[in-house]
Design a protein around this motif. Structure first.
Motif, mmCIF file in Angstrom:
data_model
loop_
_atom_site.group_PDB
_atom_site.id
_atom_site.type_symbol
_atom_site.label_atom_id
_atom_site.label_comp_id
_atom_site.label_asym_id
_atom_site.label_seq_id
_atom_site.Cartn_x
_atom_site.Cartn_y
_atom_site.Cartn_z
ATOM 1 N N ASP A 158 5.202 0.256 34.219
ATOM 2 C CA ASP A 158 5.491 -1.185 34.243
ATOM 3 C C ASP A 158 6.748 -1.541 35.016
ATOM 4 O OD1 ASP A 158 7.394 -0.147 32.532
ATOM 5 O OD2 ASP A 158 7.154 -1.688 31.010
ATOM 6 N N THR A 159 7.129 -0.716 35.977
ATOM 7 C CA THR A 159 8.338 -0.986 36.759
ATOM 8 C C THR A 159 7.962 -1.548 38.119
ATOM 9 O OG1 THR A 159 9.531 0.792 35.660
ATOM 10 C CG2 THR A 159 10.433 0.021 37.739
ATOM 11 N N VAL A 160 8.489 -2.726 38.421
ATOM 12 C CA VAL A 160 8.253 -3.370 39.706
ATOM 13 C C VAL A 160 9.520 -3.228 40.538
ATOM 14 C CG1 VAL A 160 7.758 -5.543 40.877
ATOM 15 C CG2 VAL A 160 6.667 -5.027 38.688
ATOM 16 N N ILE A 161 9.358 -2.733 41.752
ATOM 17 C CA ILE A 161 10.476 -2.606 42.687
ATOM 18 C C ILE A 161 10.339 -3.717 43.723
ATOM 19 C CG2 ILE A 161 11.700 -1.111 44.320
ATOM 20 C CD1 ILE A 161 11.551 0.080 41.522
ATOM 21 N N LEU A 162 11.355 -4.574 43.818
ATOM 22 C CA LEU A 162 11.405 -5.604 44.850
ATOM 23 C C LEU A 162 12.445 -5.180 45.877
ATOM 24 C CD1 LEU A 162 11.233 -8.909 42.754
ATOM 25 C CD2 LEU A 162 9.374 -7.566 43.749
ATOM 26 N N ASP A 163 11.988 -4.935 47.086
ATOM 27 C CA ASP A 163 12.841 -4.410 48.153
ATOM 28 C C ASP A 163 12.921 -5.433 49.284
ATOM 29 O OD1 ASP A 163 14.326 -2.846 49.828
ATOM 30 O OD2 ASP A 163 12.801 -1.299 50.112
ATOM 31 N N SER A 207 14.944 -3.050 40.614
ATOM 32 C CA SER A 207 13.806 -2.680 39.766
ATOM 33 C C SER A 207 13.796 -3.555 38.520
ATOM 34 C CB SER A 207 13.862 -1.197 39.392
ATOM 35 O OG SER A 207 14.998 -0.921 38.621
ATOM 36 N N TYR A 208 12.604 -3.925 38.113
ATOM 37 C CA TYR A 208 12.393 -4.768 36.938
ATOM 38 C C TYR A 208 11.330 -4.151 36.051
ATOM 39 C CZ TYR A 208 14.593 -8.612 39.587
ATOM 40 O OH TYR A 208 15.444 -9.400 40.313
ATOM 41 N N GLN A 209 11.498 -4.316 34.741
ATOM 42 C CA GLN A 209 10.431 -3.998 33.812
ATOM 43 C C GLN A 209 9.570 -5.252 33.707
ATOM 44 O OE1 GLN A 209 11.233 -3.607 29.527
ATOM 45 N NE2 GLN A 209 10.378 -1.555 29.725
ATOM 46 N N ALA A 210 8.281 -5.109 33.973
ATOM 47 C CA ALA A 210 7.395 -6.273 34.042
ATOM 48 C C ALA A 210 6.466 -6.330 32.849
ATOM 49 C CB ALA A 210 6.578 -6.221 35.327
ATOM 50 N N SER A 211 6.184 -7.533 32.397
ATOM 51 C CA SER A 211 5.154 -7.771 31.387
ATOM 52 C C SER A 211 4.546 -9.139 31.667
ATOM 53 C CB SER A 211 5.727 -7.690 29.978
ATOM 54 O OG SER A 211 6.735 -8.656 29.788
ATOM 55 N N LYS A 260 12.293 -8.156 33.801
ATOM 56 C CA LYS A 260 13.555 -7.877 33.117
ATOM 57 C C LYS A 260 14.315 -6.838 33.930
ATOM 58 C CE LYS A 260 15.214 -6.191 28.623
ATOM 59 N NZ LYS A 260 14.769 -5.652 27.322
ATOM 60 N N ASP A 261 15.550 -7.187 34.354
ATOM 61 C CA ASP A 261 16.314 -6.250 35.174
ATOM 62 C C ASP A 261 17.055 -5.241 34.299
ATOM 63 O OD1 ASP A 261 18.648 -7.479 34.254
ATOM 64 O OD2 ASP A 261 19.039 -8.549 36.110
ATOM 65 N N PHE A 294 16.336 -11.790 32.320
ATOM 66 C CA PHE A 294 14.947 -12.083 32.646
ATOM 67 C C PHE A 294 14.844 -13.031 33.836
ATOM 68 C CE2 PHE A 294 14.471 -10.630 28.350
ATOM 69 C CZ PHE A 294 13.208 -10.055 28.302
ATOM 70 N N LEU A 295 13.791 -12.842 34.603
ATOM 71 C CA LEU A 295 13.345 -13.797 35.599
ATOM 72 C C LEU A 295 11.855 -13.984 35.327
ATOM 73 C CD1 LEU A 295 13.622 -15.466 38.212
ATOM 74 C CD2 LEU A 295 13.087 -13.385 39.480
#
Length: 144
Positions: free
Chosen positions: A103-108, A116-120, A131-132, A137-138
């Motif tokens: 569930d980790t999203v990397i925005l580059d 990196s963010y934990q996504a749900s 969640k960074d 949260f964003l």
């Protein structure tokens, strides 16, 4: 002859505009919790920053509720391209995104360092909570 050339230019321009507006197919995510396995297809599509939900999520997590969030429009393409728009209509390349682990999203971004963010997901995939590492949260909402 001039009419044929003008018509060809007009039709080509319209075709270009329509293809630029075409979006990848959206796959709605189920409601998920932290640690749930996410599919890359869940992130594909157009997203808008949601100031109200971001404020609520941060307040519930014990952070400052008010954030200085500008309205942003993001488009996550199947190819891993990350696009941004100031208007919600014309998008330009902003960087790349990828899903790692469960569930980790990397925005580059093209400029700057990857985050990196934990996504749900909540609301059947309409709202994306990022969640960074600092716990902030964003929240993005689908804006198709």
């Amino acid at each position: 002859m001039k009419n044929i050339i003008v018509a060809a230019i007009v039709y080509s321009t319209l075709l270009l505009l329509l293809s630029a507006c075409a979006t990848d197919e959206v796959m709605l995510a189920p409601n998920t919790q932290a640690g749930d396995r996410l599919e890359p297809g869940y992130l594909v599509g157009k997203w808008c920053t949601n100031r109200e939900l971001t404020s609520k999520a941060n307040s519930a997590a014990g952070h400052s509720a008010v954030l200085n969030l500008d309205q942003q429009f993001w488009n996550f393409k199947e190819s891993g391209k990350w696009q941004e728009s100031g208007t919600g209509w014309m998008y330009s390349n902003y960087g790349e995104w990828q899903l790692q682990e469960r569930d980790t999203v990397i925005l580059d971004p093209l400029r700057g360092n990857p985050t990196s963010y934990q996504a749900s997901f909540t609301n059947s995939g309409v709202d994306l909570h990022l969640k960074d590492q600092a716990g902030q949260f964003l929240v993005l909402s689908r804006c198709d």
